[in-house]
Design a protein around this motif. Structure first.
Motif, PDB file in Angstrom:
ATOM      1  N   LEU A  30       3.198  18.289   6.151  1.00 36.10           N
ATOM      2  CA  LEU A  30       3.118  18.498   7.712  1.00 36.10           C
ATOM      3  C   LEU A  30       1.721  19.045   7.901  1.00 36.10           C
ATOM      4  N   VAL A  31       1.236  19.741   6.922  1.00 37.07           N
ATOM      5  CA  VAL A  31      -0.330  20.091   7.049  1.00 37.07           C
ATOM      6  C   VAL A  31      -1.093  18.783   6.876  1.00 37.07           C
ATOM      7  N   VAL A  32      -0.838  17.878   6.074  1.00 34.62           N
ATOM      8  CA  VAL A  32      -1.516  16.614   5.822  1.00 34.62           C
ATOM      9  C   VAL A  32      -1.425  15.693   6.939  1.00 34.62           C
ATOM     10  N   GLU A  33      -0.326  15.659   7.718  1.00 31.75           N
ATOM     11  CA  GLU A  33      -0.330  14.988   8.866  1.00 31.75           C
ATOM     12  C   GLU A  33      -0.994  15.690  10.019  1.00 31.75           C
ATOM     13  N   LYS A  34      -0.795  16.952  10.068  1.00 32.45           N
ATOM     14  CA  LYS A  34      -1.634  17.711  11.324  1.00 32.45           C
ATOM     15  C   LYS A  34      -3.100  17.191  11.048  1.00 32.45           C
ATOM     16  N   ALA A  35      -3.694  16.916   9.883  1.00 31.26           N
ATOM     17  CA  ALA A  35      -5.060  16.599   9.717  1.00 31.26           C
ATOM     18  C   ALA A  35      -5.359  15.304  10.062  1.00 31.26           C
ATOM     19  N   GLY A  36      -4.231  14.361  10.372  1.00 32.37           N
ATOM     20  CA  GLY A  36      -4.308  13.019  10.827  1.00 32.37           C
ATOM     21  C   GLY A  36      -4.482  11.951   9.759  1.00 32.37           C
ATOM     22  N   ALA A 294       3.075  12.709  17.739  1.00 29.93           N
ATOM     23  CA  ALA A 294       2.476  12.826  16.355  1.00 29.93           C
ATOM     24  C   ALA A 294       1.069  13.318  16.784  1.00 29.93           C
ATOM     25  N   PRO A 295       0.309  13.730  15.864  1.00 27.83           N
ATOM     26  CA  PRO A 295      -1.336  13.987  16.072  1.00 27.83           C
ATOM     27  C   PRO A 295      -1.886  12.512  16.328  1.00 27.83           C
ATOM     28  N   ALA A 296      -2.923  12.607  17.358  1.00 30.18           N
ATOM     29  CA  ALA A 296      -3.144  10.961  17.860  1.00 30.18           C
ATOM     30  C   ALA A 296      -3.847  10.185  16.661  1.00 30.18           C
ATOM     31  N   SER A 297      -4.589  10.911  15.806  1.00 31.18           N
ATOM     32  CA  SER A 297      -5.263   9.969  14.887  1.00 31.18           C
ATOM     33  C   SER A 297      -4.458   9.960  13.599  1.00 31.18           C
ATOM     34  N   LEU A 298      -3.243  10.143  13.595  1.00 33.49           N
ATOM     35  CA  LEU A 298      -2.454   9.991  12.633  1.00 33.49           C
ATOM     36  C   LEU A 298      -2.477   8.474  12.010  1.00 33.49           C
ATOM     37  N   GLY A 299      -2.871   8.452  10.701  1.00 30.49           N
ATOM     38  CA  GLY A 299      -3.007   7.088   9.853  1.00 30.49           C
ATOM     39  C   GLY A 299      -3.981   6.232  10.142  1.00 30.49           C
ATOM     40  N   ARG A 300      -4.856   6.704  11.246  1.00 30.22           N
ATOM     41  CA  ARG A 300      -6.124   5.875  11.517  1.00 30.22           C
ATOM     42  C   ARG A 300      -7.317   5.985  10.426  1.00 30.22           C
ATOM     43  N   ILE A 301      -8.067   5.301   9.902  1.00 29.80           N
ATOM     44  CA  ILE A 301      -9.247   5.165   9.346  1.00 29.80           C
ATOM     45  C   ILE A 301     -10.480   5.804   9.879  1.00 29.80           C
ATOM     46  N   PHE A 302     -10.956   6.901   9.474  1.00 27.70           N
ATOM     47  CA  PHE A 302     -12.069   7.488   9.852  1.00 27.70           C
ATOM     48  C   PHE A 302     -13.206   6.916   9.159  1.00 27.70           C
ATOM     49  N   HIS A 303     -14.369   6.343  10.126  1.00 32.38           N
ATOM     50  CA  HIS A 303     -15.536   5.779   9.705  1.00 32.38           C
ATOM     51  C   HIS A 303     -16.580   6.725   9.714  1.00 32.38           C
ATOM     52  N   ALA A 304     -17.218   7.513   8.854  1.00 28.95           N
ATOM     53  CA  ALA A 304     -18.090   8.490   8.869  1.00 28.95           C
ATOM     54  C   ALA A 304     -19.552   8.060   9.542  1.00 28.95           C
TER      55      ALA A 304
END
Length: 306
Positions: A30-36, A294-304
């Motif tokens: 749950l914590v992992v998915e809350k972080a997206g 679900a958290p809106a960014s869940l499963g999306r790749i973040f490009h720094a």
């Protein structure tokens, strides 16, 4: 058929034990998915935690060191997922599935010398007066410390997400990682910490199975508990207390169907065996009717570089 052989007090006490590994894994995920981040490798981290905890517990004679090793084992394995998804920017679904397959194979290799070995027992908490109370004592106060840790962890995660700045930042990263990055938050660092926390919780859940619920090592002994934990997070609408309810419901129905089988109820074993999954999913679907998303960014790749 002899239903009188089923002891309701032992039944309720058993369901709490059966629910604990699912709860530990679900709270971590749950914590992992809350972080997206979507980590489908929970099953793999659990089985590695199960053998890590079992092996260290047997070798040292200390269940506590076993649980510590399990948490470390799960967290270390989660670093493989970190490398794939946060550094190499690989697909999270494929990486999670690879993590599960790797964990199952690695644990099988590690556990070859531990089949048939009995681990040292963890002492149950004995609270004077409370433990001796009729009915309530055996149900609430006669368990191992890790069971209470699971409940305390649920409360701590709920409070952290709801009332602390850490929880606000975690949720912000999960909802919109680009906006969080623009505000100066270290998105990748936050996600790495969340993933490692989830790995440690999954490892603890796995060790609970091999050291307490079924005190022995057998290959593949998590038997899909990690997948159940993943499903619970979604059906619980990413809310810790609903995850607790779902875990206890699944544990309860599992224990009931085992008792019904033992009592010789005239229902095919296959139907009884699948009943925990069906009933848990049905109840949690009804509970999740508030349209929590679900958290809106869940499963999306973040490009720094954004």
């Amino acid at each position: 058929m002899d239903l009188s052989a089923i002891n309701p007090v032992l039944l309720i006490a058993s369901l709490m034990v059966a629910a604990t590994p699912i709860l530990l894994a679900a709270i971590g995920e749950l914590v992992v998915e809350k972080a997206g981040v979507l980590n489908l490798g929970v099953e793999g981290m659990m089985i590695v935690g199960a053998i890590s905890g079992f092996a260290i517990s047997v070798e040292t004679g200390s269940p506590w060191l076993g649980f510590l090793a399990a948490a470390i084992g799960g967290a270390v394995l989660s670093l493989l997922f970190v490398l794939l998804t946060q550094v190499a920017l690989a697909n999270q679904v494929a990486s999670g599935l690879a993590l599960t397959l790797f964990g199952l194979g690695f644990s099988s290799l590690m556990g070859q010398g531990y089949v048939g070995v009995k681990p040292p027992q963890m002492d149950k908490l004995n609270i004077p007066i409370l433990t001796d109370l009729p009915v309530i004592g055996p149900i609430l106060f006669g368990h191992d410390p890790v069971l209470y840790l699971g409940i305390a962890l649920t409360a701590a995660v709920w409070a952290m997400l709801k009332y602390t700045r850490m929880g606000l930042v975690l949720r912000a990263v999960g909802e919109n990682h680009d906006a969080a990055h623009a505000l100066g938050y270290k998105v990748v660092r936050i996600r790495i910490m969340a993933i490692m926390f989830g790995g440690a919780c999954a490892g603890l859940g796995g060790a609970y199975i091999s050291l307490i619920r079924v005190p022995q090592w057998t290959e593949g002994m998590t038997a899909g508990v990690g997948w159940i934990a993943l499903a619970l997070v979604v059906f619980a609408s990413w809310k810790p207390w609903r995850a607790l309810l779902g875990a206890y419901l699944f544990g309860g129905v599992t224990v009931v169907q085992l008792n019904l089988q033992a009592a010789g109820v005239a229902i095919p074993v296959e139907y009884l065996a699948m009943s925990p999954y069906l009933i848990t999913i049905l109840v949690l679907v009804i509970l999740s009717a508030d349209k929590s998303r679900a958290p809106a960014s869940l499963g999306r790749i973040f490009h720094a570089t954004h």
